[in-house]
Design an enzyme around this catalytic site. Structure first.
Site, short mmCIF file in Angstrom:
data_model
loop_
_atom_site.label_atom_id
_atom_site.label_comp_id
_atom_site.label_asym_id
_atom_site.label_seq_id
_atom_site.Cartn_x
_atom_site.Cartn_y
_atom_site.Cartn_z
N THR A 92 0.80 -1.24 0.00
CA THR A 92 0.00 0.00 0.00
C THR A 92 0.83 1.28 0.00
O THR A 92 0.43 2.25 -0.64
CB THR A 92 -1.05 0.02 1.13
N TRP A 113 -3.43 -3.86 -23.45
CA TRP A 113 -3.14 -2.92 -22.36
C TRP A 113 -4.35 -2.73 -21.44
O TRP A 113 -4.23 -2.65 -20.22
CB TRP A 113 -2.75 -1.59 -23.02
N HIS A 116 -5.42 -4.41 -18.05
CA HIS A 116 -4.91 -3.99 -16.73
C HIS A 116 -5.95 -3.04 -16.14
O HIS A 116 -6.03 -1.87 -16.51
CB HIS A 116 -3.52 -3.37 -16.87
N ALA A 126 -13.65 7.95 -31.13
CA ALA A 126 -13.83 7.84 -32.58
C ALA A 126 -15.31 7.91 -32.95
O ALA A 126 -15.67 7.79 -34.11
CB ALA A 126 -13.21 6.54 -33.08
N ASP A 216 -1.52 4.00 -10.08
CA ASP A 216 -0.61 4.17 -8.94
C ASP A 216 0.63 3.30 -9.14
O ASP A 216 0.65 2.39 -9.99
CB ASP A 216 -1.32 3.90 -7.60
N LEU A 217 1.67 3.60 -8.35
CA LEU A 217 2.96 2.96 -8.57
C LEU A 217 2.92 1.44 -8.38
O LEU A 217 3.56 0.70 -9.13
CB LEU A 217 4.02 3.60 -7.63
N HIS A 222 3.23 -3.71 -11.47
CA HIS A 222 2.60 -4.97 -11.90
C HIS A 222 2.52 -5.01 -13.44
O HIS A 222 2.84 -6.02 -14.06
CB HIS A 222 1.21 -5.07 -11.28
N ARG A 227 4.48 -6.95 -18.69
CA ARG A 227 4.60 -6.57 -20.11
C ARG A 227 6.03 -6.25 -20.54
O ARG A 227 6.31 -6.25 -21.74
CB ARG A 227 3.69 -5.37 -20.40
C1 LIG Z 1 2.15 -12.82 -21.68
C2 LIG Z 1 0.69 -12.63 -21.48
C3 LIG Z 1 -0.21 -13.40 -22.19
C4 LIG Z 1 -1.60 -13.22 -22.02
N1 LIG Z 1 -2.47 -13.98 -22.75
C5 LIG Z 1 -3.81 -13.79 -22.61
C6 LIG Z 1 -4.76 -14.55 -23.37
O1 LIG Z 1 -4.38 -15.39 -24.18
N2 LIG Z 1 -6.07 -14.31 -23.21
C7 LIG Z 1 -6.54 -13.38 -22.30
O2 LIG Z 1 -7.75 -13.21 -22.19
N3 LIG Z 1 -5.67 -12.66 -21.56
C8 LIG Z 1 -4.33 -12.82 -21.68
N4 LIG Z 1 -3.45 -12.07 -20.94
C9 LIG Z 1 -4.00 -11.06 -20.00
C10 LIG Z 1 -3.90 -11.54 -18.54
O3 LIG Z 1 -4.70 -12.70 -18.33
C11 LIG Z 1 -4.37 -10.41 -17.59
O4 LIG Z 1 -5.71 -10.08 -17.87
C12 LIG Z 1 -3.54 -9.16 -17.73
O5 LIG Z 1 -2.18 -9.46 -17.72
C13 LIG Z 1 -3.86 -8.21 -16.58
O6 LIG Z 1 -3.35 -8.75 -15.41
P1 LIG Z 1 -4.02 -8.50 -14.00
O7 LIG Z 1 -5.45 -8.97 -13.99
O8 LIG Z 1 -3.12 -9.11 -12.96
O9 LIG Z 1 -3.94 -6.89 -13.91
P2 LIG Z 1 -4.94 -5.83 -13.34
O10 LIG Z 1 -6.24 -5.88 -14.01
O11 LIG Z 1 -4.20 -4.52 -13.35
O12 LIG Z 1 -5.15 -6.24 -11.87
C14 LIG Z 1 -4.08 -6.13 -10.92
C15 LIG Z 1 -4.40 -7.06 -9.78
O13 LIG Z 1 -5.60 -6.62 -9.14
C16 LIG Z 1 -6.36 -7.74 -8.72
N5 LIG Z 1 -7.67 -7.69 -9.40
C17 LIG Z 1 -8.05 -6.82 -10.35
N6 LIG Z 1 -9.33 -7.06 -10.69
C18 LIG Z 1 -9.74 -8.11 -9.95
C19 LIG Z 1 -10.95 -8.86 -9.85
N7 LIG Z 1 -12.02 -8.56 -10.57
N8 LIG Z 1 -10.99 -9.87 -9.00
C20 LIG Z 1 -9.95 -10.20 -8.23
N9 LIG Z 1 -8.76 -9.55 -8.28
C21 LIG Z 1 -8.66 -8.52 -9.12
C22 LIG Z 1 -5.56 -8.98 -9.08
O14 LIG Z 1 -4.75 -9.34 -8.01
C23 LIG Z 1 -4.69 -8.52 -10.21
O15 LIG Z 1 -3.50 -9.26 -10.36
C24 LIG Z 1 -2.08 -12.25 -21.09
C25 LIG Z 1 -1.16 -11.49 -20.36
C26 LIG Z 1 0.20 -11.66 -20.55
C27 LIG Z 1 1.16 -10.80 -19.76
#
Ligand SMILES: Cc1cc2nc3c(=O)[nH]c(=O)nc-3n(C[C@H](O)[C@H](O)[C@H](O)COP(=O)(O)OP(=O)(O)OC[C@H]3O[C@@H](n4cnc5c(N)ncnc54)[C@H](O)[C@@H]3O)c2cc1C
Length: 306
Positions: A92, A113, A116, A126, A216-217, A222, A227
């Site tokens: 935090t 992107w 995230h 658009a 945020d940082l 993450h 990426r």
């Molecule tokens: C190399 C690579 C390949 C990928 N390939 C695919 C693919 O084939 N198909 C596909 O659909 N996606 C793909 N992704 C996307 C991946 O599954 C994630 O959606 C994306 O990287 C965002 O990650 P995140 O959810 O951790 O990040 P964020 O959305 O920024 O979330 C950050 C953190 O917040 C928490 N969080 C956020 N929202 C919630 C929630 N609703 N419930 C619980 N916890 C939450 C989690 O701890 C999460 O790690 C790929 C990603 C990478 C890096």
């Protein structure tokens, strides 16, 4: 517009912003003040521009100690505290710093992107405005062949000769033709003209879009971790690399801790730790007696570059 060729008006606006400064009692970061507002070029026509930020390394320390001021402790202690927080995932305090970026990126990169979810985004509309005639065309050295071992990736080798020229030709021709048809459908001379929100569906996924993106940082780290990684697609990696550099300039101590404990670190399963223990005690460990799956075994060897 050519690569990073902003209009004279846009350049003037940026120059004006960079020439102004105002006194503040808030903390600042010298590293990021150097690059604020300047578009940092990415791919053929994209960029990232820092448009605002809040906090610096001291803000993390301040939040962790819930202190009244910047404190009187030595920088060395502050750095040690930041490293402790990062090491133990006490996350935090890192959320107390924020950054706002203006990003220009191809639509297919934007799709990855936007997954995230922990950022605030406002994208160029658009529906409201006409999109510019700007399409990402990979440079020949990034015209990679489809990977045969990884369905989701590309080979190190690139297309060459006639095949490369043909592919580049297709990308350019289709972008140009689709944009011409987009404009044609919008055209209202002697016609009603199709709504912008519908005409845009004719544009390919390499068209450039723009957004403001604030995060945020903690969540920025993450994003960079996922990426700025060899498993991510080259095009989004290019943006993540730039964000990694921006973050290093903004919060050098936090970035160093992130680089050590997250970016270049690896997590080991209980089975892998047991196996390494056996190895340290002098036992001959092989894949056959490791108890790991083939994939786990290879990944473990790769961590130690064996
Ligand atoms: C190399 C690579 C390949 C990928 N390939 C695919 C693919 O084939 N198909 C596909 O659909 N996606 C793909 N992704 C996307 C991946 O599954 C994630 O959606 C994306 O990287 C965002 O990650 P995140 O959810 O951790 O990040 P964020 O959305 O920024 O979330 C950050 C953190 O917040 C928490 N969080 C956020 N929202 C919630 C929630 N609703 N419930 C619980 N916890 C939450 C989690 O701890 C999460 O790690 C790929 C990603 C990478 C890096």
């Amino acid at each position: 517009m050519e690569a990073m060729d902003l209009t004279a008006e846009q350049l003037e606006e940026i120059e004006h912003q960079r020439s102004c400064s105002s006194a503040t009692r808030r903390v600042t970061s010298p590293g990021i003040e150097e690059l604020i507002y300047t578009p940092l070029p990415i791919l053929d026509q994209g960029f990232i521009r820092v448009v605002d930020y809040m906090g610096n390394d001291g803000s993390i320390v301040q939040a962790a100690r819930v202190s009244y001021g910047t404190g009187t402790r030595k920088t060395r202690n502050d750095e040690a505290l930041i490293r402790f927080l990062m090491r133990h995932q006490h996350t935090t305090p890192f959320e107390m710093c924020e950054i706002k970026l203006h990003v220009k990126l191809p639509l297919f990169v934007a799709r990855q992107w936007i997954r995230h979810r922990t950022a605030s985004v406002n994208e160029y509309s658009a529906r409201y405005s006409k999109l510019d005639n700007e399409f990402y065309i990979p440079s020949p050295e990034h015209l990679a062949a489809q990977s045969t071992s990884n369905r989701q990736g590309r080979e190190q080798i690139t297309l060459s000769g006639d095949e490369a020229a043909e592919v580049l030709g297709i990308l350019k021709t289709d972008s140009t033709r689709n944009y011409a048809n987009y404009e044609y459908m919008l055209d209202t001379e002697g016609k009603q003209g199709l709504a912008r929100e519908l005409a845009r569906m004719n544009l390919p996924a390499n068209v450039y879009t723009q957004w403001y993106w604030k995060i945020d940082l903690h969540n920025l780290f993450h994003f960079i971790k996922l990426r700025n990684d060899s498993h991510a697609q080259y095009e989004i990696q290019a943006y993540a690399r730039c964000m990694n550099d921006i973050t290093r300039a903004w919060v050098p101590a936090a970035w160093k801790a992130f680089d050590d404990y997250v970016s270049n670190a690896a997590s080991l399963s209980a089975a892998a730790i047991k196996l390494l223990n056996r190895k340290l005690l002098g036992e001959q460990v092989t894949f056959e007696n490791s108890g790991l799956t083939k994939r786990e075994w290879i990944e473990l060897l790769m961590i130690f570059e064996l």
